[in-house]
Design an enzyme around this catalytic site. Structure first.
Site, PDB file in Angstrom:
ATOM      1  N   HIS A 106     -11.227  -4.443   9.037  1.00  0.00           N
ATOM      2  CA  HIS A 106     -11.554  -4.195   7.791  1.00  0.00           C
ATOM      3  C   HIS A 106     -12.799  -3.454   7.460  1.00  0.00           C
ATOM      4  O   HIS A 106     -13.733  -3.277   6.654  1.00  0.00           O
ATOM      5  CB  HIS A 106     -11.805  -5.795   6.856  1.00  0.00           C
TER       6      HIS A 106
ATOM      7  N   GLU B 210       0.894  -1.216   0.149  1.00  0.00           N
ATOM      8  CA  GLU B 210       0.024  -0.153  -0.125  1.00  0.00           C
ATOM      9  C   GLU B 210       0.896   1.169   0.002  1.00  0.00           C
ATOM     10  O   GLU B 210       0.409   2.198  -0.550  1.00  0.00           O
ATOM     11  CB  GLU B 210      -1.058   0.077   1.267  1.00  0.00           C
TER      12      GLU B 210
END
Ligand SMILES: Cc1ncc(C[n+]2csc(CCOP(=O)(O)OP(=O)(O)O)c2C)c(N)n1
Ligand SMILES: [Mg+2]
Length: 822
Positions: free
Chosen positions: A598, A531
């Protein structure tokens, strides 16, 4: 297609050994005599000259920092100066063979690299080009200063310009290369191929990969050199950058002229120390840094240690490695051995190394020994070399005087224009495409299977008879995003997108389904699970002039790209003095159903950072219009999308989502339901519970709620909200973010200040709980529900006749929860 690359167990399960080749260490062994055929006398002297310029420049700064004086000129510089005394040969050797189109990126310790690359560019550019660069840079303001009374060649004028521009930047003067907004650790000058230097250790590690991608994808001439320190080998962005730069797909899947490795050299300026931590022998385990290249790809990144104390060894290495890049066999890793005789900074007492060690390296001083060898080889006379030093001192004294004179080199006038930095945070450009040209696509838009299928969809959630449209026939939120994105791919040849599972998978949430068929690999590709580098490479790509969409699959993973999102993406437009634009859209999907790691909405973190535009649409119409705006602009945009509503239809824009292009301006909230009694302001998917709460308020309590969808967080025009509050006297704010420190709190506070006199009660915030997000089955206890909104209105804004609360939204509970920190 990866599907065509079958992985056969019979092959991969076979026993074998991996064999590593040899990594050359200090193999250069030519003498000046041997090199006489490769360099003219002028070349040799230029190498010497450039090293002396760097040495003297740094010595001057050291004296200013430690004694407040250089050559009789007093000055106090409170800011940073990370000096590279000792590292001159590696900088000059690195830059010597670089073309102007070759870009260097650097670190906090890059003065030497800036000067070396600048001098190399001046040597290469013809006089007309040089003059026009200087004349056009910020209206020629720096040129005017150095040109005044100057007699000599354009090349010498350009050297004055380089030294003055760099010094003025270091001293935060408006005539500096970046208007004094970059400073010592960030100074750069793109017309000479000098790209941002980075105060975050290893920060250039992934940004430079993005720059190499820009060169490759847009078929630009030139290579990228990423100059970073040895200690940065411990940094995530460097490792992720290396991983990103060495993906197999460049050779296995990219086609035609795009096939082949990246034009990139990771050049570790290995001075053997971090600040005080010794990398070899203490903080790293590589023994010799070049070893790291061995494991990364079968080419071992053409890794090599070179003697950065000998400029000719470095020149030789760069020449050889450039050839490798030309053959599309990059990237390359160079471990350029050097030594920083100066401290980490001028206040460094060198407590971590012995005097003997410093003396040993001083005895081998690269400038002294190179000078001696020139004299010995009969190339230069001692006096000639002394002249170079004396002239350099004289020139630097002159440039110093000019750069510290408050009349000649003032700082930006902040008292006359207190908002001027604010005005530089965004470029607010609007461009269909970042460059002219024909976008490369694999089929026409009309042939695209998803485009075809969208033609058959209902673009409003109810059909003509007023019945809800089935999921299969419904034009969804994700389709709005897709339409904006594919449209831009056919408009802007520079647009590229990457992230995890972006290609064949179609994006984890099917936004990109249909793009794989339309786009060649170089415009849409899967990245490693990095990321940091997904965002970092996008930054490098954007700052070189390309438009890019990078995707973070779950908002929770933003933490992995923390430095890129917080320190890099938002900063470079203003830190460059607005030389750089940043047309980068980061799509961030906000999850649910998948528990604590999440399902977090971290929009407030990004909205807190100056320099980012932040939007969060909640309907297909807004998603398409806001994405169009994001992709038309030149600023970094964090584009939040809630996974809860990817398949929702358009419920508010009664004409349905238009097929053609339209933009929705950033910063303008939208009334999704008009009302008179109370205002509810929502961010993102919480629009839908807010609508539901509005229905209950109407049915049960006869209250008409005005429901406003924020749509944007930054910028945000409060006018509409304040108008509404002036009418209703009451406001509740809701979103899926945990309420403590959320953007709702910021909005509530601002609304209080802007409309205090119209409010019957303080603005009330209903966010998620300050907990971990539980499993899907328990989410209704975590995310704001319509009942919570009603209860909070009853408890804290206006009592609702006969209402029985299902949850405790009282001020006492609020105080208690804060006391407990949950
Ligand atoms: C992310 C980050 N961590 C720590 C620092 C503080 N710091 C500045 S320079 C430095 C040492 C860097 O060593 P190296 O990468 O070898 O470069 P050198 O200073 O030796 O040129 C440190 C720890 C920083 N600027 N950025
Ligand atoms: Mg170091």
């Amino acid at each position: 297609m990866p599907k065509s690359q079958n992985i056969n167990p019979k092959v991969v399960r076979k026993p074998r050994f991996i064999e590593f080749g040899k990594i050359p260490v200090n193999q250069y062994n030519k003498s000046i005599e041997d090199e006489k055929g490769n360099f003219t006398k002028e070349d040799f002297l230029r190498i010497y000259h450039d090293m002396v310029v760097i040495r003297e420049f740094e010595t001057m700064l050291n004296l200013i920092k430690t004694t407040n004086e250089y050559n009789g000129v007093p000055y106090n510089h409170p800011g940073p100066a990370h000096l590279s005394i000792g590292q001159e040969a590696s900088a000059v050797g690195m830059a010597y063979n670089l073309e102007v189109d070759d870009y260097i990126f650097g670190s906090h310790r890059s003065h030497g690299e800036i000067l070396a690359k600048g001098l190399s560019a001046i040597h290469r550019l013809d006089e007309d080009s040089l003059y026009s660069i200087m004349k056009n840079y910020f209206g020629g303001s720096a040129l005017k200063v150095v040109e005044n009374g100057f007699q000599g060649s354009i090349k010498s004028l350009a050297i004055n310009f380089l030294l003055y521009g760099a010094l003025a930047e270091i001293f935060a003067r408006e005539n500096g290369f970046n208007k004094g907004l970059g400073g010592s650790m960030h100074a750069f000058f793109t017309p000479f191929g000098i790209y941002p230097n980075n105060a975050i250790v290893g920060g250039s590690g992934d940004i430079s990969v993005g720059a190499a991608l820009f060169k490759k994808i847009n078929r630009k001439p030139g290579i990228i050199v990423c100059n970073i320190g040895d200690a940065s080998m411990g940094c995530g962005p460097v490792w992720e950058g290396i991983t990103f730069a060495t993906m197999d797909q460049y050779r296995t899947l990219w086609e035609g002229e795009y096939k082949g490795g990246l034009p990139l050299i990771f050049n570790f300026m290995n001075n053997l120390y971090g600040m005080g931590g010794q990398t070899m022998g203490e903080t790293m385990g590589y023994d010799i840094l070049a070893r790291v290249g061995a494991g990364v790809n079968p080419e071992m990144m053409h890794s090599e240690r070179i003697d950065g104390y000998n400029p000719l060894a470095v020149i030789d290495a760069f020449k050889r490695k450039k050839q490798i890049l030309k053959e599309k066999k990059g990237p390359v890793l160079l471990d350029t051995l050097t030594y920083r005789i100066s401290g980490h900074s001028p206040s460094d007492a060198s407590s971590y190394r012995s005097k003997e060690e410093i003396e040993l390296w001083q005895q081998e001083d690269s400038i002294v020994s190179f000078g001696q060898s020139l004299v010995l080889a009969g190339i230069a006379k001692k006096e000639q070399l002394e002249n170079i030093t004396n002239e350099t001192k004289e020139l630097l004294t002159k440039m110093l005087k000019l750069s510290i004179d408050d009349n000649i080199s003032p700082r930006i006038n902040m008292s006359a224009n207190p908002d001027c930095i604010g005005n530089m945070m965004f470029s607010n450009g609007s461009f269909d495409r970042m460059e002219d040209g024909k976008p490369e696509v694999l089929l026409s838009m009309e042939e695209n299977p998803r485009v075809k299928s969208l033609k058959t969809k209902e673009r409003f959630y109810k059909d003509k008879e007023g019945k809800p449209v089935s999921k299969a026939k419904l034009y969804q939120f994700r389709d709005g995003l897709f339409e904006a994105i594919i449209d831009r791919f056919y408009k802007d040849p520079t647009l590229a997108a990457w992230g995890e599972e972006n290609r064949d998978w179609g994006g984890a949430f099917a936004v990109y389904r249909g793009l794989t068929e339309a786009l060649p690999y170089q415009r849409l590709f899967n990245s490693p699970i990095s990321e940091g580098a997904i965002v970092g490479t996008a930054i490098g790509y954007g700052m070189c002039g390309g438009r890019v969409i990078a995707e973070i699959m779950y908002c929770d993973f933003l933490g992995r790209s923390g430095d890129e999102v917080f320190n890099q993406l938002p900063k470079w437009q203003a830190m460059s003095g607005n030389i750089i634009k940043m047309p980068v859209v980061i799509r961030v999907s906000v999850g649910s159903k998948y528990g604590a790691q999440h399902s977090q909405d971290w929009s407030a973190l990004t909205a807190h950072i100056p320099g980012l535009k932040v939007v969060f649409p909640a309907t297909p119409y807004d998603a398409k219009g806001l994405m169009n705006t994001a992709l038309q602009g030149t600023d970094p945009v964090i584009f939040f999308e809630s996974q809860r509503i990817y398949d929702i239809g358009e419920m508010f824009y009664t004409n349905g989502v238009p097929e053609g292009y339209y933009e929705i301006p950033f910063g303008e909230p939208d009334i999704k339901k008009a009302g008179n009694d109370i205002t509810i302001l929502s961010i993102g998917a919480s629009l839908y519970p807010a609508i539901k709460a509005g229905e209950i308020l109407q049915e049960k309590y006869g209250l008409s709620a005005e429901i406003i969808d924020a749509r944007s967080l930054v910028p945000f025009n409060y006018d509409l909200v304040i108008q509404s509050v002036r009418k209703t006297g009451k406001i509740l704010l809701t979103s899926d973010a945990s309420s403590r420190g959320s953007f709702l709190k910021e909005m509530a506070q601002t609304i209080t200040e802007l409309a205090f006199d119209s409010l019957d009660a303080p603005p009330v915030v209903v966010g998620s709980r300050n907990w971990i997000t539980p499993a899907y089955e328990m989410e209704e206890y975590f995310f704001p529900q319509p009942d919570w909104i009603i209860d909070a209105i009853h408890e804290r804004i206006v009592p609702l006749k006969g209402h029985k609360c299902k949850t405790d939204q009282s001020v006492n509970k609020l105080a208690l929860l804060n006391k407990e920190g949950v």
